[in-house]
Motif scaffolding. Structure first.
Motif, PDB file in Angstrom:
ATOM      1  N   GLY A 185       0.779  -1.232   0.000  1.00 54.08           N
ATOM      2  CA  GLY A 185       0.000   0.000   0.000  1.00 54.08           C
ATOM      3  C   GLY A 185       0.806   1.276   0.000  1.00 54.08           C
ATOM      4  O   GLY A 185       0.238   2.376   0.057  1.00 54.08           O
ATOM      5  N   LYS A 186       2.116   1.160  -0.074  1.00 59.27           N
ATOM      6  CA  LYS A 186       2.971   2.342  -0.175  1.00 59.27           C
ATOM      7  C   LYS A 186       4.211   1.980  -0.963  1.00 59.27           C
ATOM      8  O   LYS A 186       4.495   0.804  -1.199  1.00 59.27           O
ATOM      9  N   ARG A 187       4.969   2.983  -1.387  1.00 58.65           N
ATOM     10  CA  ARG A 187       6.191   2.743  -2.155  1.00 58.65           C
ATOM     11  C   ARG A 187       7.344   3.488  -1.492  1.00 58.65           C
ATOM     12  O   ARG A 187       7.364   4.716  -1.432  1.00 58.65           O
ATOM     13  N   ILE A 188       8.303   2.728  -0.986  1.00 61.83           N
ATOM     14  CA  ILE A 188       9.493   3.293  -0.354  1.00 61.83           C
ATOM     15  C   ILE A 188      10.679   2.998  -1.254  1.00 61.83           C
ATOM     16  O   ILE A 188      10.917   1.844  -1.614  1.00 61.83           O
ATOM     17  N   ILE A 189      11.415   4.031  -1.609  1.00 65.47           N
ATOM     18  CA  ILE A 189      12.574   3.869  -2.493  1.00 65.47           C
ATOM     19  C   ILE A 189      13.827   4.334  -1.772  1.00 65.47           C
ATOM     20  O   ILE A 189      13.849   5.381  -1.131  1.00 65.47           O
ATOM     21  N   THR A 190      14.871   3.538  -1.869  1.00 66.35           N
ATOM     22  CA  THR A 190      16.162   3.941  -1.330  1.00 66.35           C
ATOM     23  C   THR A 190      17.082   4.366  -2.462  1.00 66.35           C
ATOM     24  O   THR A 190      17.025   3.811  -3.572  1.00 66.35           O
ATOM     25  N   THR A 191      17.893   5.362  -2.195  1.00 66.23           N
ATOM     26  CA  THR A 191      18.789   5.897  -3.215  1.00 66.23           C
ATOM     27  C   THR A 191      20.033   6.482  -2.560  1.00 66.23           C
ATOM     28  O   THR A 191      20.195   6.415  -1.339  1.00 66.23           O
ATOM     29  N   ILE A 212      11.417   8.361   0.661  1.00 70.01           N
ATOM     30  CA  ILE A 212      12.732   8.141   0.072  1.00 70.01           C
ATOM     31  C   ILE A 212      13.744   7.978   1.198  1.00 70.01           C
ATOM     32  O   ILE A 212      13.828   8.816   2.105  1.00 70.01           O
ATOM     33  N   LEU A 213      14.497   6.892   1.139  1.00 74.21           N
ATOM     34  CA  LEU A 213      15.563   6.641   2.117  1.00 74.21           C
ATOM     35  C   LEU A 213      16.897   6.913   1.448  1.00 74.21           C
ATOM     36  O   LEU A 213      17.332   6.152   0.577  1.00 74.21           O
ATOM     37  N   ARG A 214      17.564   7.972   1.836  1.00 78.50           N
ATOM     38  CA  ARG A 214      18.860   8.336   1.263  1.00 78.50           C
ATOM     39  C   ARG A 214      19.954   7.809   2.186  1.00 78.50           C
ATOM     40  O   ARG A 214      20.176   8.357   3.269  1.00 78.50           O
ATOM     41  N   ALA A 230      12.406  -1.202   2.208  1.00 76.34           N
ATOM     42  CA  ALA A 230      12.259  -0.445   0.961  1.00 76.34           C
ATOM     43  C   ALA A 230      11.784  -1.399  -0.124  1.00 76.34           C
ATOM     44  O   ALA A 230      12.038  -2.603  -0.077  1.00 76.34           O
ATOM     45  N   HIS A 231      11.073  -0.827  -1.100  1.00 74.09           N
ATOM     46  CA  HIS A 231      10.553  -1.620  -2.211  1.00 74.09           C
ATOM     47  C   HIS A 231      11.521  -1.660  -3.391  1.00 74.09           C
ATOM     48  O   HIS A 231      11.534  -2.630  -4.149  1.00 74.09           O
ATOM     49  N   ALA A 232      12.297  -0.579  -3.543  1.00 71.34           N
ATOM     50  CA  ALA A 232      13.208  -0.506  -4.696  1.00 71.34           C
ATOM     51  C   ALA A 232      14.419   0.352  -4.361  1.00 71.34           C
ATOM     52  O   ALA A 232      14.374   1.215  -3.475  1.00 71.34           O
ATOM     53  N   TYR A 233      15.499   0.087  -5.079  1.00 73.39           N
ATOM     54  CA  TYR A 233      16.751   0.850  -4.991  1.00 73.39           C
ATOM     55  C   TYR A 233      16.986   1.433  -6.381  1.00 73.39           C
ATOM     56  O   TYR A 233      17.122   0.694  -7.350  1.00 73.39           O
ATOM     57  N   ILE A 234      17.001   2.752  -6.459  1.00 77.17           N
ATOM     58  CA  ILE A 234      17.112   3.448  -7.735  1.00 77.17           C
ATOM     59  C   ILE A 234      18.351   4.335  -7.726  1.00 77.17           C
ATOM     60  O   ILE A 234      18.528   5.158  -6.825  1.00 77.17           O
ATOM     61  N   PHE A 235      19.210   4.172  -8.733  1.00 78.98           N
ATOM     62  CA  PHE A 235      20.377   5.041  -8.863  1.00 78.98           C
ATOM     63  C   PHE A 235      20.578   5.377 -10.335  1.00 78.98           C
ATOM     64  O   PHE A 235      21.150   4.598 -11.088  1.00 78.98           O
ATOM     65  N   ALA A 236      20.081   6.532 -10.720  1.00 79.22           N
ATOM     66  CA  ALA A 236      20.144   6.980 -12.122  1.00 79.22           C
ATOM     67  C   ALA A 236      21.454   7.714 -12.368  1.00 79.22           C
ATOM     68  O   ALA A 236      21.481   8.925 -12.623  1.00 79.22           O
ATOM     69  N   SER A 237      22.555   6.967 -12.310  1.00 79.20           N
ATOM     70  CA  SER A 237      23.872   7.561 -12.484  1.00 79.20           C
ATOM     71  C   SER A 237      24.853   6.478 -12.909  1.00 79.20           C
ATOM     72  O   SER A 237      24.567   5.288 -12.821  1.00 79.20           O
ATOM     73  N   ARG A 238      26.035   6.909 -13.350  1.00 76.45           N
ATOM     74  CA  ARG A 238      27.067   5.977 -13.794  1.00 76.45           C
ATOM     75  C   ARG A 238      28.090   5.678 -12.697  1.00 76.45           C
ATOM     76  O   ARG A 238      29.093   5.026 -12.947  1.00 76.45           O
ATOM     77  N   GLY A 239      27.844   6.129 -11.483  1.00 78.76           N
ATOM     78  CA  GLY A 239      28.877   6.082 -10.451  1.00 78.76           C
ATOM     79  C   GLY A 239      29.155   4.734  -9.832  1.00 78.76           C
ATOM     80  O   GLY A 239      30.199   4.528  -9.225  1.00 78.76           O
TER      81      GLY A 239
END
Length: 305
Positions: A185-191, A212-214, A230-239
């Motif tokens: 019922g919710k969306r938690i994303i770590t980045t 968002i969990l940073r 968390a439901h997903a880990y998102i990293f939109a970078s080349r690092g």
């Protein structure tokens, strides 16, 4: 008994014990307070703990598995390794496992071990010690098939002792933890905590998270997925690099989760591959629909990476 076991079994069993010793080295150096920080580049530092933990891991594994390729984040070292850092013991529970047929007789030349001796160095230097992990990932051919994540500062509620080691092997399962599904019922994303930019933020905005969990460290982020935080880990970078993701990918996959780039493709982990994860990182917890995240990240974000 140990030498009668298949190569992959012995590698994981050795990695479990040596990662624990690396964790102790990391704690000892932090307690002394002599981090001896070196600046390797923009947002990229190295401490005495990084160097010492890697020397411990690579020297211990290379002595036992001289024909296996081992790649460490901190590069080669000519420093003499103290005898007490060289670990040859193997985890006895891991040695008891039965491998699937296709992994029983692998050749050392087809194996590559990826080592991040201290994942989350920036956080370690800032005293955020619960963010850090020791990562040892094992690939056969181009595929991540096994891995170890050690948390030096994880405190057991039962024993109050420090340190937890999580491991997994493809087709076998995992040990050292019990996966927990994230809340419905919710969306938690770590980045990322320290490498954010407008592209990272655009990817997050498109997924409309409730929270968002940073946090620091790829290993720590995947642990959050496994713990149901968390439901997903998102990293939109080349690092991110291969040593950051090999072990977490293997463990997450064994537990029922998924890790790919932003196009849904798996990264290769053979010894000749590029170190850079150039197309971002998308990881989802067990039970999550990975394809939903891929389809909801805008094309302009993917092209910007």
């Amino acid at each position: 008994m140990a030498q009668c076991q298949p190569l992959l079994t012995r590698l994981i069993a050795s990695s479990v014990t040596v990662s624990s010793q690396a964790g102790k080295i990391i704690r000892d150096i932090f307690t002394r307070g002599e981090l001896n920080i070196i600046d390797k580049g923009v947002n990229d530092i190295q401490t005495e703990a990084d160097r010492s933990a890697q020397n411990c891991i690579i020297e211990s594994l290379s002595r036992q598995f001289p024909d296996v390729t081992i790649i460490g984040e901190e590069g080669p070292s000519r420093c003499e390794v103290p005898p007490e850092w060289i670990i040859t013991d193997m985890d006895q529970e891991v040695l008891k496992i039965k491998l699937p047929n296709h992994l029983e007789n692998i050749s050392p030349k087809d194996v590559c071990v990826w080592v991040d001796p201290l994942d989350g160095t920036s956080e370690y230097a800032q005293g955020l010690i619960n963010h850090i992990t020791v990562l040892i990932g094992i690939a056969v051919g181009s595929k991540a098939v096994g891995g170890v994540i050690h948390q030096p500062y994880y405190e057991s509620k039962e024993t109050s002792s420090l340190g937890r080691t999580m491991w997994a092997i493809e087709g076998v399962g995992f040990g050292g933890f019990k996966p927990i599904l994230p809340p419905v019922g919710k969306r938690i994303i770590t980045t990322t905590r320290s490498h954010s930019n407008k592209t990272v933020q655009a990817a997050l905005d498109a997924l409309k998270p409730d929270e968002i969990l940073r946090v620091g460290g790829a290993g720590h982020k995947v642990v959050l997925l496994l713990e149901g935080k968390a439901h997903a880990y998102i990293f939109a970078s080349r690092g991110c690099k291969r040593w950051d993701t090999c072990a977490p990918e293997a463990i997450l996959h064994a537990a029922g989760g998924t890790m790919t780039d932003f196009w849904g493709e798996k990264y290769a982990y053979d010894a000749n591959t590029d170190y850079l994860n150039a197309k971002g990182i998308l990881a989802t917890a067990p039970g999550e629909q990975h394809s939903w995240y891929i389809s909801n990240i805008p094309d302009e974000v993917k092209q910007e990476i």
